[in-house]
Each structure stands twice: as C-alpha cells, then as structure tokens.
Motif scaffolding. Structure first.
Motif, PDB file in Angstrom:
ATOM      1  N   LEU A 135      -5.960  -1.209   2.417  1.00  0.00           N
ATOM      2  CA  LEU A 135      -4.776  -2.158   2.390  1.00  0.00           C
ATOM      3  C   LEU A 135      -3.661  -1.106   2.801  1.00  0.00           C
ATOM      4  CD1 LEU A 135      -5.633  -2.950  -1.069  1.00  0.00           C
ATOM      5  CD2 LEU A 135      -5.321  -4.899   1.035  1.00  0.00           C
ATOM      6  N   GLN A 136      -3.605   0.215   2.628  1.00  0.00           N
ATOM      7  CA  GLN A 136      -2.185   0.721   2.471  1.00  0.00           C
ATOM      8  C   GLN A 136      -2.240   0.506   4.229  1.00  0.00           C
ATOM      9  OE1 GLN A 136      -3.334   4.434   0.867  1.00  0.00           O
ATOM     10  NE2 GLN A 136      -2.598   4.396  -1.176  1.00  0.00           N
ATOM     11  N   ALA A 138      -2.706  -1.638   6.164  1.00  0.00           N
ATOM     12  CA  ALA A 138      -2.250  -2.425   7.059  1.00  0.00           C
ATOM     13  C   ALA A 138      -0.892  -2.791   6.040  1.00  0.00           C
ATOM     14  CB  ALA A 138      -3.406  -3.917   6.499  1.00  0.00           C
ATOM     15  N   ARG A 140      -0.286  -3.959   3.026  1.00  0.00           N
ATOM     16  CA  ARG A 140      -0.463  -4.885   2.060  1.00  0.00           C
ATOM     17  C   ARG A 140      -0.804  -4.716   0.655  1.00  0.00           C
ATOM     18  NH1 ARG A 140      -4.481  -9.417   4.110  1.00  0.00           N
ATOM     19  NH2 ARG A 140      -3.187 -10.205   2.845  1.00  0.00           N
ATOM     20  N   ARG A 142       1.728  -3.563  -1.657  1.00  0.00           N
ATOM     21  CA  ARG A 142       2.556  -3.753  -2.464  1.00  0.00           C
ATOM     22  C   ARG A 142       2.598  -5.661  -2.717  1.00  0.00           C
ATOM     23  NH1 ARG A 142       5.134   0.179  -5.360  1.00  0.00           N
ATOM     24  NH2 ARG A 142       6.596  -1.506  -6.312  1.00  0.00           N
ATOM     25  N   THR A 143       1.654  -6.341  -1.923  1.00  0.00           N
ATOM     26  CA  THR A 143       2.026  -7.749  -1.963  1.00  0.00           C
ATOM     27  C   THR A 143       0.964  -8.714  -3.001  1.00  0.00           C
ATOM     28  OG1 THR A 143      -0.241  -7.673  -0.117  1.00  0.00           O
ATOM     29  CG2 THR A 143       1.777  -7.599   0.893  1.00  0.00           C
ATOM     30  N   PHE A 145      -1.623 -10.534  -2.191  1.00  0.00           N
ATOM     31  CA  PHE A 145      -3.108  -9.783  -2.293  1.00  0.00           C
ATOM     32  C   PHE A 145      -3.328  -8.808  -2.664  1.00  0.00           C
ATOM     33  CE2 PHE A 145      -6.386  -8.465   0.563  1.00  0.00           C
ATOM     34  CZ  PHE A 145      -7.043  -9.707   0.626  1.00  0.00           C
ATOM     35  N   GLY A 146      -2.586  -8.066  -2.658  1.00  0.00           N
ATOM     36  CA  GLY A 146      -2.830  -6.452  -2.442  1.00  0.00           C
ATOM     37  C   GLY A 146      -2.738  -6.065  -3.881  1.00  0.00           C
ATOM     38  N   SER A 325      -6.981 -16.983   1.713  1.00  0.00           N
ATOM     39  CA  SER A 325      -6.410 -15.468   0.540  1.00  0.00           C
ATOM     40  C   SER A 325      -7.836 -15.033   0.352  1.00  0.00           C
ATOM     41  CB  SER A 325      -4.869 -15.544  -0.038  1.00  0.00           C
ATOM     42  OG  SER A 325      -3.447 -15.512   0.385  1.00  0.00           O
ATOM     43  N   GLU A 384      -6.451 -15.178   8.547  1.00  0.00           N
ATOM     44  CA  GLU A 384      -4.772 -15.161   8.648  1.00  0.00           C
ATOM     45  C   GLU A 384      -3.867 -16.902   8.725  1.00  0.00           C
ATOM     46  OE1 GLU A 384      -3.461 -13.685  12.520  1.00  0.00           O
ATOM     47  OE2 GLU A 384      -4.033 -12.044  12.757  1.00  0.00           O
ATOM     48  N   ASP A 398       7.736  -4.141   1.535  1.00  0.00           N
ATOM     49  CA  ASP A 398       7.462  -3.728   1.131  1.00  0.00           C
ATOM     50  C   ASP A 398       7.686  -2.771   0.384  1.00  0.00           C
ATOM     51  OD1 ASP A 398       4.015  -3.344   1.797  1.00  0.00           O
ATOM     52  OD2 ASP A 398       4.880  -5.586   0.672  1.00  0.00           O
ATOM     53  N   GLU A 463       9.177   1.044   7.417  1.00  0.00           N
ATOM     54  CA  GLU A 463       9.816  -0.077   7.441  1.00  0.00           C
ATOM     55  C   GLU A 463      11.328  -0.238   7.197  1.00  0.00           C
ATOM     56  OE1 GLU A 463       6.948   0.868   4.807  1.00  0.00           O
ATOM     57  OE2 GLU A 463       6.011   0.604   6.439  1.00  0.00           O
TER      58      GLU A 463
END
Length: 586
Positions: A135-136, A138, A140, A142-143, A145-146, A325, A384, A398, A463
């Motif tokens: 997850l990190q 990618a 994601r 703090r999304t 989904f994550g 998802s 996706e 994020d 980012e």
C-alpha cells in the motif's frame, strides 16, 4: 560463532539482493523475492544457512517496527474516525473468514473440530508485513481504500489476544491449565494500552524534546528504537501482541512534532528486519512436505485464497465499495499471515495439532503469501477504474502540495501566504522552542532535519509541487539542492539565501528561484527613507532599478568567479560616477 553470523549475513544479503532485484524488475514485488531467496539458501535446497527459527525471532522486530511506523501515520483523532471500519469491517472479516476457512480445513482434512478451529481461525489473518508495504509503495496508504485495508489489518492484530485465548481454552496440555484465563488477558490488554498511552504523553514526548534540544541525531535514533522495543517487551511480558504495543506507541507520537524524524530514523531498520523476516519464512518453508503432498498444499492454498477473496469482496460490497475496489481488497488480503506461524506454534504446544500439521499449514501460508504479487499484477487492468471522458478529477495527493523547511521569521511569512491561497503545507524545523510556540498559535510544525533526503521523502516530497528551503545560516549547498532535484524532480525548489555569499555557494544548483533575505528588506527601507525626504516616486523607482542592475551584474561576476571580492567597481559608493548621473537624469 561470529564467523558463522558473518557468513550467514553475507549469504543471506547476497541472495536477497539478487532475487529482490530480479523480482522487482519483473514487477512481482520484493516480498516474493525474499521468500524465494530464503527457500533457496535454506536447508531444503542449497543448505547454505540454517537455524531459521532464531533468525525469525529477531526478524519479527521488523513487523513490530512496521506497526510503529503505521501508528505514526495515525493520530488518535484519525484513528477514532476509523472506528467504524476497524470494529465493523475488521470484526466482520475476521469472524466470517475464520469460520469459513475452518469449515474448509475440516472438510479437507477430516481433523477434529478443535484442530480445524485452531488452524482455520489463524488463516483468517492476512499478512500485515506484506500488505502495508504494498500500500505504501503504491501511494494508497492514506486513501479510503488504504484506510479500509489498514482497518482490517489492525483489527486482525487486535484479534490475536482472543485467538490465543481460544487456543488456551481448547488446550490438551496440562501445563496450560495454569495459564491466565481469557478475561484476565483482556484486562491485561486494556491496562497495557492505557499504560502505553500515559507513557507516551508524560514520558516519551518530554524525552524526545530533551533529545531534540541536544541536537544529537544518534540519540534520537536510539530513543526511537528503545521506544519500540520497550513497548513490544511490555506486551510480550503480558503474553500479548508485541506489534500492538509498538502500534500504540506510534499513535501516541503521531500528532507530535517529531513524527517525520522518527519515521525517517526507524524506516531503514524496519526495511532490513522485514526483509530478514521473509528470508526466514522462506527458509522455514517445508519443501519436503509440499513434495509429499503437493496437491493438498496447492489445493488448500488455492481454497484459502478463493474463500477469503470471495468473502472480503462480499463484505466490501456490503460496505458500499465499488466492485473493483472490493475485488482489489479481497485479493490484497487473500493470503495467510505471519501471525499464523505464531498461532500454529501455540496450537502445537497445546497438543491440538501435530508438528507435521503445523509445518504443512505453514507451507500453505507461505504459498498463499507468494501468490499475492501475482494476483495484484495480473488483475491490475480489471481492478483499475475506467477513465471517464469529459470532466475529470484533478490529481490528488495524500500529502501537502508544499514543503517548507524552516519555520522562522522567513518561513512563517511564506507559509501564511501559501495557506491564504488554499495551498496545504507541511512545516519542518529543528528548533524545539519555536515548534512549541508555533503550536500555541495553531501551527503544526514537525521536528526534523529538512536537509535529509529520507526525511523529505517521509514528509511527502515525492508528491509535493513545491519545496521551499527557508532555513537560515550556511546549511545549504549546490550538491544538496542537486540531490533534492534528482530525488524529487516534480517539485519546484525555492531557496532562501541570507546574503550574496550564500548565493555564490549555490552556484549551478537547479533552483527555480533564490531570494536574498537582506536585499528586499533593505531596498524597502531605502524606498521609505527617500519618500520621507521628498524624492519623487518615479525617481525612487529609477534609483531602485539602477541599484538592482548594478547589484545583478556584480553578483553574476561573483558567482562566475566564485569570489566575493570581484566587481568591486560595481559598488555604489559616491554620486560622482558619470554613468550614474546619466541614469539618474543628472
């Protein structure tokens, strides 16, 4: 003994480097590379390194450090906001998957109900050590989904205590009769968490403040590792989850100004120990058991993956996730987890399963873990979301759009102007007293050395659109700015230089802008003074343009020569210079 450790380290490190690079290049992830490298060097294949049990005991610190870093990402208010996902989504997943997998084990093995239960319930747990780094990497974490994936993993970690209790209740070992009852373990958990919360508030923060004022980075690293190990040791002494203790310690420091510094200091140790953990898991993989019953191991691993993926997919849909998802969540958490090895060992000691069964199901867990990178890779196009034509959402980050390093007089002005335009910023400084004062005025400033590449990365520089160095003194160099530019090419870099000496030092640096602090304030004062003595506004503008032109040419020559003493004839020291009289209309 030291020669043996040195040899083991060289062999494990060498094989890990080769296999991880290969698997990374193939897009299969580092985890699978570590597992295969461990299997190759272990007793089942080349037999170059042995005693995997002792190595995995040390390497489990990697999981502990991972949970500490995750805790640093979640301040108490954000954790409270996730309570529905943790105790709703997480509880439903553990119970539903645990009972379903227990049924699969019972049907597939014809074991007793107790044996099937102590094998099936641990298989409901997924691999925190594998999923969170995915997850990190990618981006994601703090999304939404994550957060859902993390909530399930966190509840799984919390569920270790009741699962150990279930094993103790079903135990056939007379020695376990003297163990603490389940209700007492629950009280231990509540007490330990409360104690860690109080320690974080009244001991850890003052400790890190003292160390921060000392400016000793080595002491900061030592204190961070001590915090993790001490929290884990307290939980282990009570027979509870060590990772849970480290997580609580991280949460207690998540809203402190030291978060980024702690994260950057602990991250290298986490990466190394987590890699060693997967190497040891690969070494423990019983290839003989697989060879003797290959269809059972492969079939049970596939049944485990399919059962968990299907149930988690259904739970995700029930929680109003899109089907893509929900599918991604099911596949991501479809494997068995590292805590399965711990619980299988507990069940074996309780005389509920034979050692052969523990080894066989350990192989099933490992095989299921190895499939996750493949599953996520081959289903990427399905998972996706399709790109909609017409109006599209802009890119989402994020973290903040701007990183400001240095929150003194200069940085405060820059930050306020950016925030006034709706640009979120992350503030970093090393002055503890200033951080405390800024907090009283509502500004969140993180403690850390913003000239460190690893800390900038932890703070979200990859980012960010802007990186602004607003620090004073002589801390920046052209090489440093070049390194920041290469590491974070998407970000525009602006630098505060105190005077022309600092600008000369930054010769050749890839900056989008450099501001000499003393220049603009001095020009402003001169304008005010000229206006006060009655000089016309146009004449003041002409004087400023004259000075700026002379100063610009002088600075250009100084930068090219690397010497502040050149172009001294450009310094305006008297009004009798003919060219100046002409420029001023004289």
């Amino acid at each position: 003994m030291s020669e043996s450790l040195l040899f083991d380290g060289v062999v494990l490190g060498g094989f890990a480097l080769v296999f991880v690079l290969i698997f990374r290049r193939l897009g299969l992830g580092a985890t699978l590379g570590y597992l295969v490298a461990g299997a190759v060097v272990g007793p089942q294949v080349l037999h170059l390194v042995g005693n995997a049990e002792s190595k995995i005991g040390v390497a489990e610190l990697g999981i502990t450090l991972l949970l500490f870093i995750v805790g640093l990402e979640l301040n108490p208010s954000r954790l409270w906001a996730l309570k529905k996902e943790i105790f709703g989504l997480g509880l439903l997943q553990v119970v539903a998957c645990g009972l379903a997998v227990t049924g699969v084990v019972w049907i597939g093995t014809h074991f007793s109900g107790a044996a099937a239960l102590v094998l099936g319930l641990p298989l409901a747990l997924s691999s925190t050590a594998q999923v969170l780094p995915m997850l990190q990497s990618a981006g994601r974490m703090r999304t939404p989904f994550g957060e859902r994936a993390f909530s399930i993993l966190l509840f799984q970690d919390l569920s270790i205590v009741p699962l150990i209790t279930i094993v103790a209740v079903l135990s056939r070992n007379p020695a376990d009769a003297n163990g603490p009852p389940g209700w007492l373990l629950f009280l231990y958990t509540i007490g330990a968490v409360a104690g860690l919360v109080l320690a974080g508030r009244f001991l850890l923060r003052p400790l890190f403040r003292i160390i921060g004022n000392m400016g000793e980075r080595e002491m900061f690293v030592f204190a961070a590792l001590f915090t993790v190990v001490a929290a884990a040791a307290v939980m282990e002494a009570l027979g509870l989850s060590t990772a849970l203790g480290a997580f609580v310690a991280g949460v207690m420091l998540a809203d402190s100004p030291y978060r980024h510094e702690l994260e950057a200091d602990v991250e290298p140790f986490r990466s190394i120990l987590l890699g060693l953990f997967f190497l040891a898991v690969g070494m423990m993989l019983d290839l003989h058991a697989i060879a003797e019953r290959p269809f059972f191991v492969i079939g049970m691993a596939l049944a485990l993956i399919a059962t968990k993926a299907l149930i988690i997919f259904g739970i995700g849909m029930a929680f109003r996730m899109t089907w893509r998802s929900a599918l991604a969540l099911g596949l991501l958490l479809s494997q068995g987890g590292e805590f399965g090895f711990v619980l299988f060992a507990q069940a074996q000691k309780a005389l509920l399963i034979a050692p052969e069964a523990a080894s066989l199901f350990g192989a099933i867990v490992t095989l299921s873990m190895a499939t996750t990178p493949f599953l996520m890779s081959i289903t990427r196009r399905i998972r996706e979301e399709p790109i909609q034509q017409g109006d599209r959402d802009g890119p989402q980050s994020d973290g903040a759009n701007a990183l400001i390093v240095g929150y003194g007089r200069f940085g405060q002005t820059v930050a306020q102007m950016l925030i006034a335009q709706g640009i979120p910023v992350t503030l970093i400084d090393t002055d503890i007293e200033m951080i405390d004062i800024a907090g009283e005025f509502g500004a969140k400033v993180y403690y850390g050395d913003g000239t460190r590449m690893d800390l900038l990365r932890q703070a979200g520089a990859a980012e960010a659109e802007l990186i602004l160095f607003c620090i004073d003194g002589d801390q920046l160099s052209a090489d440093l700015i070049e390194g920041v530019h290469q590491a974070f090419p998407k970000a525009a870099i602006f630098v505060r230089a105190y005077d022309r000496r600092a600008v000369i030092k930054l010769k050749g640096a890839p900056m989008d802008g450099v501001v000499r602090e003393v220049l603009e304030s001095a020009v402003r004062m001169a304008r005010l003074a000229l206006l006060k003595v009655g000089v016309d506004q146009a004449e003041i503008d002409r004087s400023e343009e004259l000075y700026r032109r002379e100063d610009r040419e002088r600075l250009k020559a100084q930068v090219e020569a690397g010497d502040i003493r050149v172009a001294r004839d450009r310094i305006i020291t008297q009004v009798s210079r003919p060219e100046l009289s002409e420029d001023l209309g004289g």
